[in-house]
Design an enzyme around this catalytic site. Structure first.
Site, PDB file in Angstrom:
ATOM      1  N   ASP A  25      -9.236  -2.662  -1.434  1.00  0.00           N
ATOM      2  CA  ASP A  25      -7.986  -3.015  -2.107  1.00  0.00           C
ATOM      3  C   ASP A  25      -7.425  -4.330  -1.563  1.00  0.00           C
ATOM      4  O   ASP A  25      -7.131  -4.447  -0.380  1.00  0.00           O
ATOM      5  CB  ASP A  25      -6.968  -1.889  -1.899  1.00  0.00           C
ATOM      6  CG  ASP A  25      -6.029  -1.744  -3.062  1.00  0.00           C
ATOM      7  OD1 ASP A  25      -5.212  -2.659  -3.259  1.00  0.00           O
ATOM      8  OD2 ASP A  25      -6.118  -0.734  -3.779  1.00  0.00           O
ATOM      9  N   SER A  75      -2.718  -2.858  -8.042  1.00  0.00           N
ATOM     10  CA  SER A  75      -3.549  -1.681  -7.786  1.00  0.00           C
ATOM     11  C   SER A  75      -3.516  -0.681  -8.933  1.00  0.00           C
ATOM     12  O   SER A  75      -4.543  -0.088  -9.279  1.00  0.00           O
ATOM     13  CB  SER A  75      -3.111  -0.999  -6.486  1.00  0.00           C
ATOM     14  OG  SER A  75      -3.357  -1.844  -5.387  1.00  0.00           O
ATOM     15  N   ASP A 167       6.195  -8.886  -3.984  1.00  0.00           N
ATOM     16  CA  ASP A 167       5.419  -9.449  -5.089  1.00  0.00           C
ATOM     17  C   ASP A 167       5.945 -10.826  -5.474  1.00  0.00           C
ATOM     18  O   ASP A 167       5.474 -11.428  -6.443  1.00  0.00           O
ATOM     19  CB  ASP A 167       5.472  -8.516  -6.303  1.00  0.00           C
ATOM     20  CG  ASP A 167       4.856  -7.157  -5.998  1.00  0.00           C
ATOM     21  OD1 ASP A 167       3.826  -7.127  -5.299  1.00  0.00           O
ATOM     22  OD2 ASP A 167       5.408  -6.139  -6.443  1.00  0.00           O
ATOM     23  N   ARG A 204       6.854   5.003  -1.189  1.00  0.00           N
ATOM     24  CA  ARG A 204       5.961   5.953  -1.863  1.00  0.00           C
ATOM     25  C   ARG A 204       5.153   6.757  -0.855  1.00  0.00           C
ATOM     26  O   ARG A 204       4.266   7.514  -1.226  1.00  0.00           O
ATOM     27  CB  ARG A 204       5.006   5.206  -2.802  1.00  0.00           C
ATOM     28  CG  ARG A 204       3.993   4.340  -2.081  1.00  0.00           C
ATOM     29  CD  ARG A 204       3.029   3.678  -3.026  1.00  0.00           C
ATOM     30  NE  ARG A 204       2.149   2.773  -2.295  1.00  0.00           N
ATOM     31  CZ  ARG A 204       1.455   1.788  -2.846  1.00  0.00           C
ATOM     32  NH1 ARG A 204       1.553   1.576  -4.138  1.00  0.00           N
ATOM     33  NH2 ARG A 204       0.675   1.014  -2.114  1.00  0.00           N
ATOM     34  N   ASP A 271       4.626   4.744  -9.285  1.00  0.00           N
ATOM     35  CA  ASP A 271       4.415   5.271  -7.941  1.00  0.00           C
ATOM     36  C   ASP A 271       5.549   4.998  -6.969  1.00  0.00           C
ATOM     37  O   ASP A 271       5.854   5.822  -6.117  1.00  0.00           O
ATOM     38  CB  ASP A 271       3.073   4.801  -7.369  1.00  0.00           C
ATOM     39  CG  ASP A 271       2.931   3.291  -7.317  1.00  0.00           C
ATOM     40  OD1 ASP A 271       3.600   2.590  -8.092  1.00  0.00           O
ATOM     41  OD2 ASP A 271       2.134   2.793  -6.503  1.00  0.00           O
ATOM     42  N   ARG A 272       6.205   3.850  -7.084  1.00  0.00           N
ATOM     43  CA  ARG A 272       7.280   3.537  -6.145  1.00  0.00           C
ATOM     44  C   ARG A 272       8.671   3.879  -6.691  1.00  0.00           C
ATOM     45  O   ARG A 272       9.672   3.602  -6.037  1.00  0.00           O
ATOM     46  CB  ARG A 272       7.216   2.065  -5.725  1.00  0.00           C
ATOM     47  CG  ARG A 272       6.045   1.762  -4.802  1.00  0.00           C
ATOM     48  CD  ARG A 272       6.159   0.397  -4.159  1.00  0.00           C
ATOM     49  NE  ARG A 272       5.064   0.120  -3.256  1.00  0.00           N
ATOM     50  CZ  ARG A 272       5.008   0.486  -1.978  1.00  0.00           C
ATOM     51  NH1 ARG A 272       6.008   1.179  -1.452  1.00  0.00           N
ATOM     52  NH2 ARG A 272       3.979   0.171  -1.221  1.00  0.00           N
ATOM     53  N   LYS A 342      -2.798   4.609  -1.078  1.00  0.00           N
ATOM     54  CA  LYS A 342      -3.630   4.361  -2.262  1.00  0.00           C
ATOM     55  C   LYS A 342      -4.168   5.640  -2.902  1.00  0.00           C
ATOM     56  O   LYS A 342      -4.958   5.564  -3.844  1.00  0.00           O
ATOM     57  CB  LYS A 342      -4.805   3.437  -1.887  1.00  0.00           C
ATOM     58  CG  LYS A 342      -4.376   2.072  -1.357  1.00  0.00           C
ATOM     59  CD  LYS A 342      -3.606   1.260  -2.406  1.00  0.00           C
ATOM     60  CE  LYS A 342      -3.162  -0.082  -1.848  1.00  0.00           C
ATOM     61  NZ  LYS A 342      -2.444  -0.897  -2.865  1.00  0.00           N
ATOM     62  N   ASP A 409      -4.887  -5.020   1.313  1.00  0.00           N
ATOM     63  CA  ASP A 409      -3.688  -5.149   0.486  1.00  0.00           C
ATOM     64  C   ASP A 409      -2.424  -4.866   1.279  1.00  0.00           C
ATOM     65  O   ASP A 409      -1.484  -5.665   1.282  1.00  0.00           O
ATOM     66  CB  ASP A 409      -3.773  -4.207  -0.707  1.00  0.00           C
ATOM     67  CG  ASP A 409      -2.647  -4.441  -1.702  1.00  0.00           C
ATOM     68  OD1 ASP A 409      -2.363  -5.623  -1.994  1.00  0.00           O
ATOM     69  OD2 ASP A 409      -2.056  -3.470  -2.181  1.00  0.00           O
ATOM     70  N   HIS A 413       0.223  -7.763   2.456  1.00  0.00           N
ATOM     71  CA  HIS A 413       1.605  -7.821   1.973  1.00  0.00           C
ATOM     72  C   HIS A 413       2.600  -8.182   3.072  1.00  0.00           C
ATOM     73  O   HIS A 413       3.719  -8.592   2.778  1.00  0.00           O
ATOM     74  CB  HIS A 413       2.011  -6.485   1.362  1.00  0.00           C
ATOM     75  CG  HIS A 413       1.591  -6.320  -0.062  1.00  0.00           C
ATOM     76  ND1 HIS A 413       1.910  -7.232  -1.041  1.00  0.00           N
ATOM     77  CD2 HIS A 413       0.890  -5.328  -0.682  1.00  0.00           C
ATOM     78  CE1 HIS A 413       1.421  -6.810  -2.200  1.00  0.00           C
ATOM     79  NE2 HIS A 413       0.788  -5.674  -2.008  1.00  0.00           N
TER      80      HIS A 413
END
Length: 540
Positions: A25, A75, A167, A204, A271-272, A342, A409, A413
């Site tokens: 990822d 993702s 992001d 999450r 998801d978040r 993930k 990933d 971040h």
């Protein structure tokens, strides 16, 4: 029932060797060494595999994954595209088209909410991630909602800003707050009620104390209003080295969620958003003690989870014949594993938004370390994940195995170059062990990524780059001795100019299973020179 059900396909016996899909990822491809954690890491395994075995670079962003051109992949979209074997128009595109065409007034659930708000004379609360990152949300959707509220003559609108910085650049929130303020002024409706960094409200990883902090800020009748402007709050936080992602939750108006109010959450990625919406909506909830539980109508842009007591503005479209479904319907067993960060991606998203495992689908969750940020533990839980997956492969029970390594990933971040290098080196060691376990069983393996990240750690301004990228991702294919490609000669090649949608058809070809018509992707396999696993073992 699927057209490719076990009733109309000759069943294949469970083989003694698996087909393995390993997803690294956030492992993107970029030639330049500067600010590239992957190039600067010591990666003897991946280097050896890249040179010794068939490989290609595949597209993982923009139109190749159902997003606007130039939009970085993520993702959720990556795993959805891989699992479906087709390019699916993503929610970002779907909702943006509605907003751009001024069609929010035609969305039934929004119509009903507007009527309810006006009848109850309550406040409309709007929350979501306020940026143009396009991964979880888009600020254009919020601006569209403000315009919609004006057109519906909703008098009281409270906007609860979630700042990004993950992001998007770490200190970019002022740009988006200015857009919101300008929109409020233009349409003469709404006010900014609170600000909260995504670190708190969009957890999450089941770290409920973060969610609780955001929940209290939204709901506590005794919550203290701080007399500060959004811009001044940003400046104060930046001076204290607190960036957008980590902004402490504050209330800057008297508006909080109370009985008879309504809430819209405009995040489209589930998801978040799940944890905070669960806390706000579920009557039976025990993850933390809620002092105040307001009775509010909640509307989410998309379905965050089946059976949540909320309404949905843009219900999921029916999708069929994902790879997991085909594997299951042919009587084969499969194994999905990842650590917490993930886990939804190799299960829920990989299966097209289906929560329940298919028959014969075994899932195994490895807990992610409980740290504030993953640069504090760049190895994450990769070693435990590797041991567990290797053992599962060696049982010989599973025809199809999917494993996700989160490190590139999640550590990418953070923007921490040194930690990202450690993360990459950890995954390099681990993937060698997965390759060896697969080889011992005579199986075949595809190694790839869902999007880029760790290959770019600084932006053009020299600041840490914490977002994804639009770079291509690597794909390596190793054919096992007992998992030969049916009806192929001794030399085959991998196609170029391919995308994530081409992976599922490739895997089905390796499994000797039919490719359903819904899968518009094409197998990556052409003529290549076949080699075994002996060159890998010596490096592990």
């Amino acid at each position: 029932m699927s057209k490719f059900s076990s009733k109309n396909i000759n069943k294949t016996k469970v083989p003694e060797s698996p087909v393995v899909l390993a997803i690294l990822d956030g492992w993107g491809h970029r030639e330049e060494n500067l600010d590239n954690a992957i190039k600067n890491a010591n990666t003897p395994i991946m280097d050896s595999l890249w040179h010794a075995y068939p490989h290609t670079l595949i597209n993982a962003s923009g139109a190749d994954v159902g997003l606007p051109n130039g939009q970085m992949g993520n993702s959720e979209v990556g795993h959805l595209t891989i699992g479906s074997g087709r390019i699916i128009q993503q929610e970002l595109v779907r909702i943006t088209n509605v907003v751009k065409n001024n069609q929010l007034t035609q969305v039934n659930e929004l119509k009903e909410m507007a009527n309810s708000i006006k009848k109850k004379k309550g406040t409309l609360h709007i929350t979501g991630l306020c940026s143009d990152g396009g991964v979880h949300s888009h600020i254009d959707h919020l601006l569209g909602l403000i315009k919609w509220a004006s057109e519906e003559h909703i008098e009281k609108v409270a906007i609860h800003i979630i700042t990004d910085g993950r992001d998007t650049p770490a200190k970019s929130a002022y740009k988006y707050i200015r857009q919101i303020e300008d929109c409020i002024k233009k349409f003469k409706v709404g006010e900014i009620a609170s600000i909260c960094g995504r670190y708190w409200i969009m957890d999450r990883n089941l770290i409920w104390e973060r969610t609780e902090k955001a929940f209290v800020n939204l709901t506590d009748p005794n919550g203290k209003k701080i007399d500060i402007s959004p811009a001044d709050y940003l400046n104060k936080s930046y001076n204290a080295n607190i960036t957008d992602e980590f902004l402490e939750p504050i209330r800057i108006s008297k508006d909080f969620l109370k009985d008879e109010d309504s809430l819209i959450c405009f995040n489209f990625r589930p998801d978040r958003a799940r944890q905070i919406i669960k806390a706000l909506s579920e009557k039976e909830f025990d993850n933390f003690k809620r002092k105040s539980i307001p009775d509010v109508d909640i509307l989410t842009f998309t379905q965050y989870e089946a059976n949540l007591p909320v309404k949905i503005a843009f219900p999921p479209e029916s999708l069929n014949n994902f790879i997991g479904q085909i594997v299951s319907e042919n009587g084969l067993k499969q194994y999905r594993t990842a650590e917490t960060e993930k886990y939804p991606h190799v299960t829920y998203f990989f299966n097209g938004g289906v929560e329940v495992p298919s028959p014969g689908e075994q899932r195994h969750l490895i807990p992610s370390p409980r740290v504030a940020t993953y640069d504090m533990a760049p190895e994450m839980s990769a070693e435990e994940l590797t041991i567990s997956c290797s053992n599962a492969i060696k049982t010989g029970q599973y025809s199809f195995v999917v494993i996700n390594f989160a490190n590139p990933d999640m550590v990418g971040h953070t923007g921490n170059m040194a930690a990202a290098i450690k993360a990459i080196e950890t995954v390099d060691r681990c993937i060698g062990k997965i390759v060896n376990a697969t080889g011992e069983m005579g199986g075949s393996i595809l190694i790839t990524a869902d999007h880029g990240n760790a290959e770019l750690m600084k932006g053009p301004d020299g600041e840490p780059w914490t977002a994804h990228t639009i770079n291509k991702v690597p794909l390596i294919f190793i054919e096992g001795e007992k998992r030969k490609i049916p009806n192929m000669g001794n030399e085959i090649y991998l196609r170029e100019n391919a995308g994530l949608a081409d992976i599922a058809p490739t895997l089905l070809q390796l499994l000797n299973l039919p490719i359903p018509k819904e899968m518009t992707g094409k197998s990556l396999i052409k003529e290549i020179e076949l080699k075994g696993f002996n060159k890998v073992v010596q490096h592990v």
